[in-house]
Design an enzyme around this catalytic site. Structure first.
Site, PDB file in Angstrom:
ATOM      1  N   LYS A 197       0.897  -1.136   0.004  1.00  0.00           N
ATOM      2  CA  LYS A 197       0.041  -0.058  -0.021  1.00  0.00           C
ATOM      3  C   LYS A 197       0.859   1.556  -0.040  1.00  0.00           C
ATOM      4  CE  LYS A 197      -1.901   2.587   3.180  1.00  0.00           C
ATOM      5  NZ  LYS A 197      -1.740   3.690   2.755  1.00  0.00           N
ATOM      6  N   GLU A 271      10.608   0.607   9.829  1.00  0.00           N
ATOM      7  CA  GLU A 271      11.621   1.602   9.726  1.00  0.00           C
ATOM      8  C   GLU A 271      10.870   3.224  10.013  1.00  0.00           C
ATOM      9  OE1 GLU A 271      13.375   4.842   8.303  1.00  0.00           O
ATOM     10  OE2 GLU A 271      13.091   3.927   6.305  1.00  0.00           O
ATOM     11  N   CYS A 305      13.799  10.475   6.347  1.00  0.00           N
ATOM     12  CA  CYS A 305      13.862  10.028   7.831  1.00  0.00           C
ATOM     13  C   CYS A 305      15.243  10.188   8.337  1.00  0.00           C
ATOM     14  CB  CYS A 305      13.279   8.643   7.724  1.00  0.00           C
ATOM     15  SG  CYS A 305      13.964   7.587   6.540  1.00  0.00           S
ATOM     16  N   GLU A 402      10.954  14.975  15.396  1.00  0.00           N
ATOM     17  CA  GLU A 402      11.008  14.979  14.083  1.00  0.00           C
ATOM     18  C   GLU A 402      10.090  15.956  13.457  1.00  0.00           C
ATOM     19  OE1 GLU A 402       9.674  11.449  11.946  1.00  0.00           O
ATOM     20  OE2 GLU A 402      11.342  11.477  10.856  1.00  0.00           O
TER      21      GLU A 402
HETATM   22  P1  NAI Z   1       2.076   7.973   8.678  1.00  0.00           P
HETATM   23  O1  NAI Z   1       2.783   6.980   9.564  1.00  0.00           O
HETATM   24  O2  NAI Z   1       0.735   8.161   9.057  1.00  0.00           O
HETATM   25  O3  NAI Z   1       1.923   7.306   6.934  1.00  0.00           O
HETATM   26  C1  NAI Z   1       2.785   6.289   6.618  1.00  0.00           C
HETATM   27  C2  NAI Z   1       2.027   5.262   5.897  1.00  0.00           C
HETATM   28  O4  NAI Z   1       1.302   4.541   6.998  1.00  0.00           O
HETATM   29  C3  NAI Z   1       0.837   5.620   4.658  1.00  0.00           C
HETATM   30  O5  NAI Z   1       0.960   4.669   3.899  1.00  0.00           O
HETATM   31  C4  NAI Z   1      -0.255   5.566   5.763  1.00  0.00           C
HETATM   32  O6  NAI Z   1      -1.566   5.508   5.142  1.00  0.00           O
HETATM   33  C5  NAI Z   1       0.065   4.245   6.399  1.00  0.00           C
HETATM   34  N1  NAI Z   1      -0.869   4.397   7.788  1.00  0.00           N
HETATM   35  C6  NAI Z   1      -1.336   5.277   8.754  1.00  0.00           C
HETATM   36  N2  NAI Z   1      -1.917   4.978   9.792  1.00  0.00           N
HETATM   37  C7  NAI Z   1      -2.030   3.608   9.777  1.00  0.00           C
HETATM   38  C8  NAI Z   1      -2.266   2.575  10.435  1.00  0.00           C
HETATM   39  N3  NAI Z   1      -3.067   2.877  11.920  1.00  0.00           N
HETATM   40  N4  NAI Z   1      -2.068   1.263  10.285  1.00  0.00           N
HETATM   41  C9  NAI Z   1      -1.195   1.040   9.300  1.00  0.00           C
HETATM   42  N5  NAI Z   1      -0.864   1.873   8.255  1.00  0.00           N
HETATM   43  C10 NAI Z   1      -1.045   3.234   8.485  1.00  0.00           C
HETATM   44  O7  NAI Z   1       2.774   9.177   8.222  1.00  0.00           O
HETATM   45  P2  NAI Z   1       2.258  10.890   8.121  1.00  0.00           P
HETATM   46  O8  NAI Z   1       0.932  11.062   8.983  1.00  0.00           O
HETATM   47  O9  NAI Z   1       2.070  10.799   6.543  1.00  0.00           O
HETATM   48  O10 NAI Z   1       3.385  11.654   8.399  1.00  0.00           O
HETATM   49  C11 NAI Z   1       3.226  12.043   9.777  1.00  0.00           C
HETATM   50  C12 NAI Z   1       4.839  12.121  10.388  1.00  0.00           C
HETATM   51  O11 NAI Z   1       5.428  10.948  10.084  1.00  0.00           O
HETATM   52  C13 NAI Z   1       5.609  13.142   9.425  1.00  0.00           C
HETATM   53  O12 NAI Z   1       5.582  14.315   9.679  1.00  0.00           O
HETATM   54  C14 NAI Z   1       7.141  12.519   9.614  1.00  0.00           C
HETATM   55  O13 NAI Z   1       7.915  13.143  11.072  1.00  0.00           O
HETATM   56  C15 NAI Z   1       6.961  10.947   9.858  1.00  0.00           C
HETATM   57  N6  NAI Z   1       7.028  10.273   8.685  1.00  0.00           N
HETATM   58  C16 NAI Z   1       8.330   9.649   8.714  1.00  0.00           C
HETATM   59  C17 NAI Z   1       8.826   8.870   7.526  1.00  0.00           C
HETATM   60  C18 NAI Z   1       9.954   7.958   7.616  1.00  0.00           C
HETATM   61  O14 NAI Z   1      10.411   7.898   6.222  1.00  0.00           O
HETATM   62  N7  NAI Z   1      10.518   7.501   8.623  1.00  0.00           N
HETATM   63  C19 NAI Z   1       7.737   9.013   6.253  1.00  0.00           C
HETATM   64  C20 NAI Z   1       6.746   9.643   6.674  1.00  0.00           C
HETATM   65  C21 NAI Z   1       6.555  10.110   7.568  1.00  0.00           C
END
Ligand code: NAI
Ligand code: MG
Length: 492
Positions: A197, A271, A305, A402
């Site tokens: 996804k 990650e 990240c 972050e």
């Molecule tokens: P997120 O962690 O909500 O989204 C990442 C993925 O997880 C997306 O595909 C989303 O649809 C999915 N997701 C969301 N809730 C879920 C759940 N309960 N169960 C399973 N999958 C789920 O990240 P978001 O809200 O887009 O960004 C928020 C913060 O996260 C950012 O400000 C940043 O600090 C951090 N982030 C870190 C990343 C990294 O590469 N480590 C990448 C993206 C965001």
């Protein structure tokens, strides 16, 4: 050139010095008005009958709409993956599996320009990044893991590597195609099947990958790509017939996933976030170091990240480094992601822009001193000026949390021990950077810093052969290299 107040030379970006616009053509990108779910080798309508828009964050215009998968769709995708695993993929000779993966890699290379343009349109990252880094590195991961598929006995000598089964893979919006490649390539090379996804703001390159997978004649069900937001991701995590979850994203969601799979047989690699320290010693080549710091936090809008979001500078060179950084900040071009000269593109979503603005306000309220580049921002779309904070307390939120935006905190240090302690004083531990002339200092730092990757005299360098992953709240498990293979097999 003109002299600034403190008598330094500075490029003036008035009309004489502006670059002419150099936009990459959009005509190569064929984007359908609507995308369905890719299940069992076909594009099928979602049982929810619902769709959501994906927009271009640089102008807020709708690019396409994509299916919103619910639990019934996930069930269909998992069943397709299970059947493909049992009947076809786990039984196929490994060298045959490899041929499909090589084919996907080559097709991705052939369509690299189209992938790059769509990546920049859908996610806001500069075309320079998507064209020169994301897409070639994604193709390289498919090549690399295709090579391992029939050589697993060399990867794991005297052991037999057995695939895990069906992997549920959930990826974020900062490197949409590259994260898909990181996850899909090692999984299918080792004989697993996949339900992937992409993030809700950046689904288009994963759906293009689905088109390639279909054209490559990969047996139906080996890779299923379904779209949706958090609820769809949760339905994957909670599906009882998934053997492994691979997640990249926020630490908050990582923790939810960990709780959800506790007590089940599901394996996981997570990650998560980071708050990397980039450390400049007085003996470092300062110009290169400044360029590395800029590359580490600003070139991808800070949507990385492993972004070097905390800078530590040795006191004796602090003034020089700060002046060089400010000068360089003024020359960064913020704007149209499709323009080849753009350094900083659009922030991925309105929500993320609001998060970044919130942290910039917090920094000011905490008493830190702010410096922003004086560049003009486009009238439409989500953009943020590159921002520095000095006078930052170690305990301040902008130095601890972050931000995931083009915001850098700068602190000073006197000794190696002091900076190691400061660099490690964070809940995260994904990556770090060290800039120094001394090899011995590099070795000392790399052994004492609790970070999965430590770059020395460079930053943000990636290679498919090299493992990547974090300590502490940055998650666990490694992706890339041999380690990335072992995350998808049981060794007996
Ligand atoms: P997120 O962690 O909500 O989204 C990442 C993925 O997880 C997306 O595909 C989303 O649809 C999915 N997701 C969301 N809730 C879920 C759940 N309960 N169960 C399973 N999958 C789920 O990240 P978001 O809200 O887009 O960004 C928020 C913060 O996260 C950012 O400000 C940043 O600090 C951090 N982030 C870190 C990343 C990294 O590469 N480590 C990448 C993206 C965001
Ligand atoms: Mg989008």
């Amino acid at each position: 050139m003109a002299k600034t107040k403190n008598n330094t030379l500075k490029l003036q970006f008035d009309t004489t010095w502006n670059y002419a616009p150099a936009p990459e053509s959009k005509s190569i990108a064929s984007i359908k008005p609507r995308y369905e779910l890719f299940i069992n080798g076909e594009f099928v309508k979602p049982s929810s009958k619902k769709y959501f828009d994906t927009i271009n964050p640089a102008n807020e215009e709708k690019l396409s709409e994509v299916a919103d998968a619910n639990a019934a769709d996930i069930d269909k995708a998992v069943k397709a993956a299970r059947t493909a695993y049992d009947k076809v993929w786990s039984k196929m000779p490994a060298k045959e599996r490899a041929k499909y993966i090589y084919r996907i890699a080559r097709m991705m290379q052939e369509r690299a320009r189209e992938f790059a343009v769509i990546e920049s349109l859908d996610g806001g990252k500069p075309i320079r990044e998507s064209r020169d880094f994301d897409v070639p590195t994604a193709a390289n991961h498919f090549f690399y893991y295709a090579g391992w598929a029939d050589k697993l006995e060399y990867a794991f000598p005297n052991r037999t590597a057995v695939p895990l089964g069906v992997a549920g893979q959930i990826i974020p919006w900062n490197f949409p195609l590259l994260m898909a490649a990181w996850k899909v390539a090692p999984a299918i090379a080792t004989g697993n099947t996949v339900v992937l996804k992409p993030a809700e703001t950046t689904p288009l390159t994963a759906l293009k990958l689905a088109e390639i997978i279909q054209e490559a004649d990969l047996p139906p069900g080996v890779v299923n790509i379904i779209t949706g937001a958090g609820a769809t991701g949760a339905a994957i995590v909670n599906h009882p017939d998934i053997d492994k979850i691979a997640f990249t994203g926020s630490t908050d969601v990582g923790k939810i996933i960990q709780k959800a799979i506790a007590g089940t047989n599901k394996k996981a690699t997570l990650e998560l976030g980071g708050k990397a320290a980039n450390i400049i010693f007085e003996d470092a080549p300062l110009d290169q170091a400044v360029e590395g710091v800029i590359n580490g936090i600003f070139f991808n809008q800070g949507h990385v990240c492993c972004a070097g979001s905390r800078l530590y500078v040795q006191e004796s060179v602090y003034k020089t480094v700060l002046r060089k950084l400010k000068d360089r900040l003024e020359t960064l071009i913020v704007g149209d992601p499709l323009d080849k000269n753009t350094d900083i593109g659009a922030i991925n979503s309105k929500q993320q822009l609001e998060t970044i603005h919130k942290y910039i306000k917090i920094g000011q309220q905490e008493g830190a001193e702010m410096f922003q580049s004086s560049c003009a921002l486009p009238g439409k779309g989500y953009f943020c000026r590159p921002t520095l904070f000095t006078n930052v307390a170690q305990s301040s939120r902008i130095a601890q949390e972050e931000i995931f935006g083009p915001v850098l905190t700068i602190q000073t240090f006197r000794t190696e021990d002091e900076v190691i302690e400061k660099a490690n004083n964070t809940p995260f531990g994904l990556s770090a950077g060290v800039w120094t002339d001394k090899g011995s200092k590099i070795f000392n730092m790399t052994t004492k810093m609790r970070a999965g990757v430590v770059w020395a005299n460079t930053y943000n360098k990636f290679d498919p052969t090299s493992p990547f992953g974090g300590y502490k709240e940055s998650g666990y498990g490694r992706e890339g290299g041999l380690h990335g293979l072992s995350a998808y097999v049981n060794l007996i």
